[in-house]
Design a protein around this motif. Sequence first.
Motif, PDB file in Angstrom:
ATOM      1  N   ASP A  79       0.856  -1.183   0.000  1.00 35.49           N
ATOM      2  CA  ASP A  79       0.000   0.000   0.000  1.00 35.49           C
ATOM      3  C   ASP A  79       0.898   1.241   0.000  1.00 35.49           C
ATOM      4  O   ASP A  79       1.620   1.486   0.968  1.00 35.49           O
ATOM      5  N   PRO A  80       0.850   2.053  -1.072  1.00 35.56           N
ATOM      6  CA  PRO A  80       1.751   3.207  -1.144  1.00 35.56           C
ATOM      7  C   PRO A  80       1.571   4.167   0.022  1.00 35.56           C
ATOM      8  O   PRO A  80       2.510   4.893   0.358  1.00 35.56           O
ATOM      9  N   VAL A  81       0.402   4.154   0.651  1.00 37.37           N
ATOM     10  CA  VAL A  81       0.180   5.073   1.766  1.00 37.37           C
ATOM     11  C   VAL A  81       1.166   4.797   2.901  1.00 37.37           C
ATOM     12  O   VAL A  81       1.747   5.714   3.486  1.00 37.37           O
ATOM     13  N   VAL A  82       1.393   3.514   3.196  1.00 42.32           N
ATOM     14  CA  VAL A  82       2.322   3.162   4.274  1.00 42.32           C
ATOM     15  C   VAL A  82       3.732   3.624   3.909  1.00 42.32           C
ATOM     16  O   VAL A  82       4.425   4.273   4.704  1.00 42.32           O
ATOM     17  N   GLY A  83       4.144   3.308   2.682  1.00 44.21           N
ATOM     18  CA  GLY A  83       5.484   3.712   2.232  1.00 44.21           C
ATOM     19  C   GLY A  83       5.628   5.221   2.234  1.00 44.21           C
ATOM     20  O   GLY A  83       6.668   5.753   2.636  1.00 44.21           O
ATOM     21  N   LYS A  84       4.569   5.911   1.836  1.00 47.28           N
ATOM     22  CA  LYS A  84       4.647   7.370   1.784  1.00 47.28           C
ATOM     23  C   LYS A  84       4.812   7.936   3.189  1.00 47.28           C
ATOM     24  O   LYS A  84       5.627   8.839   3.424  1.00 47.28           O
ATOM     25  N   ALA A 117       3.814  14.818  11.551  1.00 49.67           N
ATOM     26  CA  ALA A 117       2.378  15.022  11.780  1.00 49.67           C
ATOM     27  C   ALA A 117       1.608  14.617  10.526  1.00 49.67           C
ATOM     28  O   ALA A 117       0.582  13.923  10.615  1.00 49.67           O
ATOM     29  N   GLY A 118       2.128  15.022   9.351  1.00 50.01           N
ATOM     30  CA  GLY A 118       1.462  14.678   8.095  1.00 50.01           C
ATOM     31  C   GLY A 118       1.424  13.176   7.888  1.00 50.01           C
ATOM     32  O   GLY A 118       0.427  12.615   7.427  1.00 50.01           O
ATOM     33  N   ALA A 119       2.512  12.516   8.240  1.00 49.07           N
ATOM     34  CA  ALA A 119       2.577  11.066   8.073  1.00 49.07           C
ATOM     35  C   ALA A 119       1.566  10.380   8.969  1.00 49.07           C
ATOM     36  O   ALA A 119       0.857   9.452   8.546  1.00 49.07           O
ATOM     37  N   ASN A 120       1.460  10.870  10.219  1.00 54.11           N
ATOM     38  CA  ASN A 120       0.471  10.307  11.142  1.00 54.11           C
ATOM     39  C   ASN A 120      -0.940  10.507  10.615  1.00 54.11           C
ATOM     40  O   ASN A 120      -1.764   9.586  10.641  1.00 54.11           O
ATOM     41  N   ALA A 121      -1.211  11.721  10.097  1.00 54.72           N
ATOM     42  CA  ALA A 121      -2.545  12.014   9.570  1.00 54.72           C
ATOM     43  C   ALA A 121      -2.876  11.096   8.392  1.00 54.72           C
ATOM     44  O   ALA A 121      -3.991  10.583   8.274  1.00 54.72           O
ATOM     45  N   LEU A 122      -1.848  10.882   7.557  1.00 57.18           N
ATOM     46  CA  LEU A 122      -2.038  10.036   6.376  1.00 57.18           C
ATOM     47  C   LEU A 122      -2.432   8.611   6.783  1.00 57.18           C
ATOM     48  O   LEU A 122      -3.360   8.012   6.227  1.00 57.18           O
ATOM     49  N   LEU A 123      -1.725   8.092   7.771  1.00 59.00           N
ATOM     50  CA  LEU A 123      -2.006   6.720   8.220  1.00 59.00           C
ATOM     51  C   LEU A 123      -3.367   6.639   8.902  1.00 59.00           C
ATOM     52  O   LEU A 123      -4.122   5.676   8.710  1.00 59.00           O
ATOM     53  N   ASP A 124      -3.695   7.679   9.704  1.00 61.02           N
ATOM     54  CA  ASP A 124      -5.005   7.706  10.364  1.00 61.02           C
ATOM     55  C   ASP A 124      -6.107   7.650   9.316  1.00 61.02           C
ATOM     56  O   ASP A 124      -7.059   6.877   9.428  1.00 61.02           O
ATOM     57  N   ALA A 159      -6.043   6.585   6.310  1.00 60.15           N
ATOM     58  CA  ALA A 159      -6.119   5.337   5.558  1.00 60.15           C
ATOM     59  C   ALA A 159      -6.611   4.185   6.417  1.00 60.15           C
ATOM     60  O   ALA A 159      -6.709   3.052   5.946  1.00 60.15           O
ATOM     61  N   GLY A 160      -6.861   4.457   7.683  1.00 60.15           N
ATOM     62  CA  GLY A 160      -7.431   3.433   8.539  1.00 60.15           C
ATOM     63  C   GLY A 160      -6.431   2.553   9.245  1.00 60.15           C
ATOM     64  O   GLY A 160      -6.798   1.532   9.823  1.00 60.15           O
ATOM     65  N   TYR A 161      -5.152   2.949   9.210  1.00 62.26           N
ATOM     66  CA  TYR A 161      -4.153   2.188   9.977  1.00 62.26           C
ATOM     67  C   TYR A 161      -4.104   2.797  11.368  1.00 62.26           C
ATOM     68  O   TYR A 161      -3.377   3.754  11.612  1.00 62.26           O
ATOM     69  N   LEU A 162      -4.886   2.253  12.282  1.00 65.48           N
ATOM     70  CA  LEU A 162      -4.995   2.866  13.599  1.00 65.48           C
ATOM     71  C   LEU A 162      -4.410   1.954  14.664  1.00 65.48           C
ATOM     72  O   LEU A 162      -4.301   0.743  14.474  1.00 65.48           O
ATOM     73  N   ASP A 163      -4.038   2.621  15.762  1.00 70.60           N
ATOM     74  CA  ASP A 163      -3.544   1.856  16.908  1.00 70.60           C
ATOM     75  C   ASP A 163      -4.742   1.520  17.770  1.00 70.60           C
ATOM     76  O   ASP A 163      -5.159   2.306  18.607  1.00 70.60           O
ATOM     77  N   THR A 164      -5.335   0.335  17.552  1.00 70.00           N
ATOM     78  CA  THR A 164      -6.588   0.001  18.230  1.00 70.00           C
ATOM     79  C   THR A 164      -6.365  -0.544  19.628  1.00 70.00           C
ATOM     80  O   THR A 164      -7.236  -0.444  20.483  1.00 70.00           O
ATOM     81  N   ASP A 165      -5.177  -1.143  19.888  1.00 67.11           N
ATOM     82  CA  ASP A 165      -4.992  -1.737  21.222  1.00 67.11           C
ATOM     83  C   ASP A 165      -4.126  -0.872  22.131  1.00 67.11           C
ATOM     84  O   ASP A 165      -3.757  -1.295  23.225  1.00 67.11           O
ATOM     85  N   GLY A 166      -3.823   0.344  21.692  1.00 65.50           N
ATOM     86  CA  GLY A 166      -3.163   1.296  22.572  1.00 65.50           C
ATOM     87  C   GLY A 166      -1.744   0.965  22.969  1.00 65.50           C
ATOM     88  O   GLY A 166      -1.252   1.434  23.995  1.00 65.50           O
ATOM     89  N   ILE A 188       1.618   1.010  18.614  1.00 64.75           N
ATOM     90  CA  ILE A 188       1.915   0.491  17.279  1.00 64.75           C
ATOM     91  C   ILE A 188       0.606   0.336  16.518  1.00 64.75           C
ATOM     92  O   ILE A 188      -0.372  -0.242  17.021  1.00 64.75           O
ATOM     93  N   ARG A 189       0.604   0.864  15.302  1.00 62.73           N
ATOM     94  CA  ARG A 189      -0.609   0.773  14.488  1.00 62.73           C
ATOM     95  C   ARG A 189      -0.828  -0.661  14.009  1.00 62.73           C
ATOM     96  O   ARG A 189       0.117  -1.441  13.930  1.00 62.73           O
ATOM     97  N   GLU A 190      -2.068  -0.967  13.648  1.00 63.32           N
ATOM     98  CA  GLU A 190      -2.352  -2.285  13.101  1.00 63.32           C
ATOM     99  C   GLU A 190      -2.845  -2.157  11.665  1.00 63.32           C
ATOM    100  O   GLU A 190      -3.495  -1.184  11.301  1.00 63.32           O
ATOM    101  N   ALA A 191      -2.512  -3.152  10.872  1.00 66.48           N
ATOM    102  CA  ALA A 191      -3.053  -3.248   9.520  1.00 66.48           C
ATOM    103  C   ALA A 191      -3.838  -4.547   9.460  1.00 66.48           C
ATOM    104  O   ALA A 191      -3.246  -5.626   9.536  1.00 66.48           O
ATOM    105  N   GLY A 192      -5.147  -4.454   9.376  1.00 72.62           N
ATOM    106  CA  GLY A 192      -5.997  -5.653   9.336  1.00 72.62           C
ATOM    107  C   GLY A 192      -5.782  -6.530  10.556  1.00 72.62           C
ATOM    108  O   GLY A 192      -5.726  -7.754  10.451  1.00 72.62           O
ATOM    109  N   GLY A 193      -5.610  -5.905  11.719  1.00 73.00           N
ATOM    110  CA  GLY A 193      -5.457  -6.671  12.947  1.00 73.00           C
ATOM    111  C   GLY A 193      -4.025  -7.062  13.270  1.00 73.00           C
ATOM    112  O   GLY A 193      -3.734  -7.494  14.374  1.00 73.00           O
ATOM    113  N   VAL A 194      -3.123  -6.909  12.305  1.00 76.05           N
ATOM    114  CA  VAL A 194      -1.721  -7.293  12.542  1.00 76.05           C
ATOM    115  C   VAL A 194      -0.906  -6.027  12.815  1.00 76.05           C
ATOM    116  O   VAL A 194      -1.025  -5.044  12.073  1.00 76.05           O
ATOM    117  N   PRO A 195      -0.096  -6.009  13.883  1.00 71.54           N
ATOM    118  CA  PRO A 195       0.710  -4.813  14.158  1.00 71.54           C
ATOM    119  C   PRO A 195       1.658  -4.523  12.986  1.00 71.54           C
ATOM    120  O   PRO A 195       2.218  -5.444  12.392  1.00 71.54           O
TER     121      PRO A 195
END
Lengths: 418, 336
Positions: A166-171, A218-225, A227-234, A237-244
């Motif tokens: 996913d280019p968003v992660v690389g970006k 800050a921009g990188a964090n916003a980009l990941l947020d 795109a739905g790569y969120l840190d759901t378990d606090g 570390i962000r997760e992608a489809g449930g995987v850190p």
Amino acid sequence: MVNFNTPTPFPYTAFVGSESPVIQAAQFAGCLGTRAPECTEANFGPIGTGPFVVDEFRPNDVIAFSANENFRFPDRPYFGTVTFKGGGDAAAAARAVLETGEFDYAWNLQIDPTILAEMEAQGNGTVVSAFGTSVERLHLNQTNPDAALGDIRSTAEAGPHPFLTDPVVGKAMSMAIDRALLVEIGYGAGGQPTCNVLPAPELYASTANDACLVQDIAGANALLDKAGYLDTDGDGIREAGGVPISVLYQTSTNAVRQDTQALVKQWWSEIGIDTELRNIDASVFFGGDPASPDTFQKFYADIEMYTNNFPGVDPQAYMANWIYDEWPRPDTQWQGANIQRFCNPAYDALVDEMAQTADIAERGRLAREMNDMLVQSYSIIPLVHRGNPSAHANSLEGIAMSDWDTELWNIMDWRRAE
Amino acid sequence: MLTFTIRRLILAIPTLLFISFIIFLIVKLSPSDPTAGLPLTIPPEVRAQIRESLGVNDPLFVQYFKWLKLMVWDEPLHLFEGWTGWNAAPDDGARIISYQTRSPVTELIAQRMPQTLWVVGVSYIVGVLIALPIGIISAYRQYSWFDQIGTFISMLGFSVPTFFTGVLLIVIFAVNLGWFPSVYDTTHKVTDWDSFIVQLKQSIMPVMVLGLFNASQMSRFMRASMLDNLNQDYVRTARAKGLGERTVVLVHVLRNSLIPVVTVIALNVPAIFGGAIITEQVFKVNGIGQLLIIAIQSGDIPTVQTVSFIFAVLIVLFNLAADVLYGVLDPRIRYD
């Protein structure tokens, strides 16, 4: 006489640099094919057309040259003899030119930039650098390197990487990096921040990606947020489809590279990406042994870092590295130059087009387009355009440093200042 | 004594064969590639050809026996031919070829032997010459100021690594004072007094760095051994029968004390040929040690094998020399 096997749109490579030296046919007549290893004498004292001839060759120690009496310019070179001394390290070589003045010239001074600057400040010599096409870059594995996949990991059968395709992660990873700081700490005069995998010659250098030069966490964090790569378990570390999102980042063992790794790990942790660092001895990493799991071609990691470049001034062959056929894979003994396993049919078409295009402006456009396609896929993150720092004594004149050929290309014009 | 020497020499052959096989295996099984140091721009099919031409793909045992034959038969003959001019060596061109330089390994070693022997050898002699008197005096005048200073200096010399003392000396004497060169010129030839002075100047720093390191170890051995002997009954007997202190110390005690010291000195001699890897690097002496380290870094297996095998031979030989010397120093030790 030079014969080309196929129509070659850029034929200007023969006899124009150290890549294609002129040596004597008679001297090497008995050294062809399997007899090549036996020709020590010819290899150590080749008869050519340059300004100096070899008097003595001691491998990894000393090469002594004296002026070529049959040189094409009767009044040159200006020096009667030249001595190369090897051994020691880059810092010692710099010291011998800049501090003690025992030598007039030193090359490949990849040392801590502050130390080099201090030595230069003593006033005996000058540091010069030239930039060719070397770029220190990160490759983001586009295939799945999961160890659980066994022998098929990092191949097409392993399937795409869970998040690095996913280019968003690389970006976001690219945005989090402060390239200027990497240069300041590790490279000094020997590096410039870059956003292109093809940084030079000027005709081929794209300007479309220059936004990466400014770090934007800050921009990188916003980009990941977004795109739905969120840190759901606090756990930070962000997760992608449930995987850190956790990456293994490998490179060859080298002080500058380990500094870079540590900095990048810190920046990525600030955008919620966990990084595990690994370094491998260069003789293994670049060794290409198909039996070793640690080569850069096998790429049993998520991200790896090294420098590559191309010889000469034409990027056609270099840009063809990223076609699908170049994927390292088991049936090619893991040989191949498309290290990050990039695949885009539109890119392959551009490579074919360039091989049939002779117009230089058009070739420039094609090369820039390919560079942008690669960089914007974020399968490759260019970091530093690396130069080659050298130092010369102030009493030495006529040096015209170039990374497009050997830096000694005009040694016939070097002379002692009056 | 002669029988003993001959028996030991014959026993050394299986030992050396075993060592050579182990060296071969360790180096061979290490995960390095001779083409790793080449530029990435060289295409993979050319790399494969380079590996093929180096014989990397032969079966392991074939490679070992090829190497062994060259090592114990062809290369000595070539060496012999070089020294005497007789045409003794086979002319099939088979040599142990370095992967890195494509030239015979023995020629590389021959090129590097002079500077290694000169710098490391002289430093060893200097070390012994400093160590023995210091050890003797320190033991005879135990806990005197001389002993205290000697102990301090040897601790310093032993514990400070040569890459530190070497660079320190370069910064002081080459950079700041400008007395000595920081780069050793291996092509320099001594032909007259002036060129000898140049040679002396360029070798004084590496010789002193290594000399101090060697001397500190040996002087401690000498001191300890002398102390053991000074309290023995035979010393008291010697004094009681009216012998002078000079005779007691330098003839009776010294000779007995030398036995353990000789072991240390003799077993360290192969290290002279091995060069002092770090010191050679620091001063750019480019001797055997530097050859070995570069060969290891670039996966140059034939060079690593040959140099380490030569070390193994030297260690076996000097072990024997030490054993023979015991007999000379102490007539009670006899092997027949």
